[in-house]
Design an enzyme around this catalytic site. Structure first.
Site, PDB file in Angstrom:
ATOM      1  N   ASP A 267      -7.894  -1.893  -4.300  1.00 48.27           N
ATOM      2  CA  ASP A 267      -6.999  -1.353  -3.255  1.00 48.27           C
ATOM      3  C   ASP A 267      -7.295  -1.899  -1.860  1.00 48.27           C
ATOM      4  OD1 ASP A 267      -5.107   0.597  -4.383  1.00 48.27           O
ATOM      5  OD2 ASP A 267      -6.914   1.594  -5.127  1.00 48.27           O
TER       6      ASP A 267
ATOM      7  N   GLU B  32      -5.605   0.203   6.234  1.00 53.72           N
ATOM      8  CA  GLU B  32      -5.398   1.386   7.085  1.00 53.72           C
ATOM      9  C   GLU B  32      -6.328   2.544   6.719  1.00 53.72           C
ATOM     10  OE1 GLU B  32      -1.824   3.910   6.382  1.00 53.72           O
ATOM     11  OE2 GLU B  32      -1.596   3.842   8.537  1.00 53.72           O
TER      12      GLU B  32
ATOM     13  N   HIS C 188      -0.640  10.712   1.378  1.00 57.44           N
ATOM     14  CA  HIS C 188      -1.240  10.840   2.707  1.00 57.44           C
ATOM     15  C   HIS C 188      -0.248  11.443   3.700  1.00 57.44           C
ATOM     16  CE1 HIS C 188      -3.810   7.146   1.500  1.00 57.44           C
ATOM     17  NE2 HIS C 188      -4.653   8.147   1.657  1.00 57.44           N
TER      18      HIS C 188
ATOM     19  N   CYS D  46       0.072   1.023   5.680  1.00 58.62           N
ATOM     20  CA  CYS D  46      -1.224   0.909   4.985  1.00 58.62           C
ATOM     21  C   CYS D  46      -1.836  -0.478   5.066  1.00 58.62           C
ATOM     22  CB  CYS D  46      -1.087   1.211   3.504  1.00 58.62           C
ATOM     23  SG  CYS D  46       0.118   2.408   3.091  1.00 58.62           S
TER      24      CYS D  46
HETATM   25  C1  CIR Z   1      -4.709   4.443  -3.185  1.00 57.58           C
HETATM   26  O1  CIR Z   1      -4.393   5.277  -4.035  1.00 57.58           O
HETATM   27  O2  CIR Z   1      -5.671   4.627  -2.432  1.00 57.58           O
HETATM   28  C2  CIR Z   1      -3.914   3.172  -3.069  1.00 57.58           C
HETATM   29  N1  CIR Z   1      -3.425   2.809  -4.371  1.00 57.58           N
HETATM   30  C3  CIR Z   1      -2.764   3.324  -2.102  1.00 57.58           C
HETATM   31  C4  CIR Z   1      -3.230   3.536  -0.681  1.00 57.58           C
HETATM   32  C5  CIR Z   1      -2.102   3.537   0.287  1.00 57.58           C
HETATM   33  N2  CIR Z   1      -2.601   3.718   1.610  1.00 57.58           N
HETATM   34  C6  CIR Z   1      -1.950   4.353   2.567  1.00 57.58           C
HETATM   35  O3  CIR Z   1      -0.923   4.949   2.326  1.00 57.58           O
HETATM   36  N3  CIR Z   1      -2.523   4.437   3.758  1.00 57.58           N
END
Ligand code: CIR
Length: 255
Positions: free
Chosen positions: A61, A66, A161, A248
């Site tokens: 990831d 972010e 989030h 992100c």
């Molecule tokens: C996660 O589950 O952490 C990642 N697959 C997606 C993170 C997305 N980040 C964000 O919205 N700030």
């Protein structure tokens, strides 16, 4: 000094990314890379100086920078991501930021994902999500309160989030999906709701006076444009399969 945008190339193991609300579907790495390149190109066209961290292929990831830090004017808080698989992502981001900003760090047992932290001037809104726990939010509050910021805890539901459900799009304006966030904390702000059928459209990133927004949400885009906001749509369909969105994929340091 121009805005610095920190990004990270797509990981070769991104098909093993964390997923909370989506079913796993195969990821097309080539398409992911093309979409990410276009996103970075937009940042550069909007005047950002790009710092692209090398891909961390062992960290699925890691493109979602972010979540690893929260940037303030002259300091940053390095997070401790809620997903254990994501914790090794922070050290290389910290190494990139320390040239520019004083760094503070969330300590165990606290957890905090940057995607849960929405900053509007001196007001900080933090999503109480499955990734950011009470201890992590308390630690963030202690750091920012001393520096003149006020922190508000925000309830979210059915999304990963806070910034899946609400993002700042300039002036007093917030793009929101009221189904996913308790909007009562945003009393003093003008709320622009996502269009019906576009629940994931509340994520945007503002650069200068332009808003970068997913191209899959044309009806929500029209609402912003009708208010005179310039929107640059980017196709992030493949990134969205990993539960990512436009905010992100960068950390913005405003010079
Ligand atoms: C996660 O589950 O952490 C990642 N697959 C997606 C993170 C997305 N980040 C964000 O919205 N700030």
């Amino acid at each position: 000094m121009p805005t610095i945008a920190v990004t990270r190339s797509i990981s070769a193991s991104m098909d093993r990314c964390e997923l909370v609300h989506l079913e796993r579907t195969p990821l097309d790495l080539e398409l992911l890379r093309r979409q990410h390149d276009s996103y970075e190109r937009v940042l550069v066209e909007l005047g950002c100086e790009l710092i692209r961290l090398p891909a961390a292929d062992e960290l699925p990831d890691s493109v979602f920078v972010e979540d690893t830090a929260v940037i303030f004017d002259d300091f940053a808080v390095i997070t401790r991501p809620g997903a254990a698989s994501r914790r090794p992502e922070t050290s290389s981001v910290a190494a990139a930021l320390e040239r520019y900003l004083e760094l503070f760090e969330i300590q165990a047992p606290g957890t905090l994902d940057g995607g849960d932290v929405l900053r509007i001037g001196r007001q900080i809104f933090v999503g109480m999500s499955s990734r950011s726990n009470a201890d992590g939010i308390d630690q963030l509050e202690a750091i920012v309160r001393e520096r003149g910021y006020e922190l508000h805890r925000v309830g979210i539901r059915r999304c990963l989030h806070l910034k899946s459900a609400a993002t700042w799009i300039g002036e007093e304006r917030l793009l929101v999906n009221p189904e996913w966030v308790d909007v009562s904390v945003f009393d003093d702000l003008q709320l622009i709701e996502v269009a019906i059928g576009e629940p994931a459209a509340a994520n945007a990133v503002r650069v200068g006076d332009v808003v970068i927004h997913g191209s899959a949400y044309p009806e929500t885009r029209k609402r912003m444009e009708a208010m005179g906001i310039r929107v640059v749509p980017v196709d992030i369909s493949e990134i969205a399969k990993a539960e990512g969105a436009v905010s992100c994929c960068s950390l913005l340091l405003n010079g």
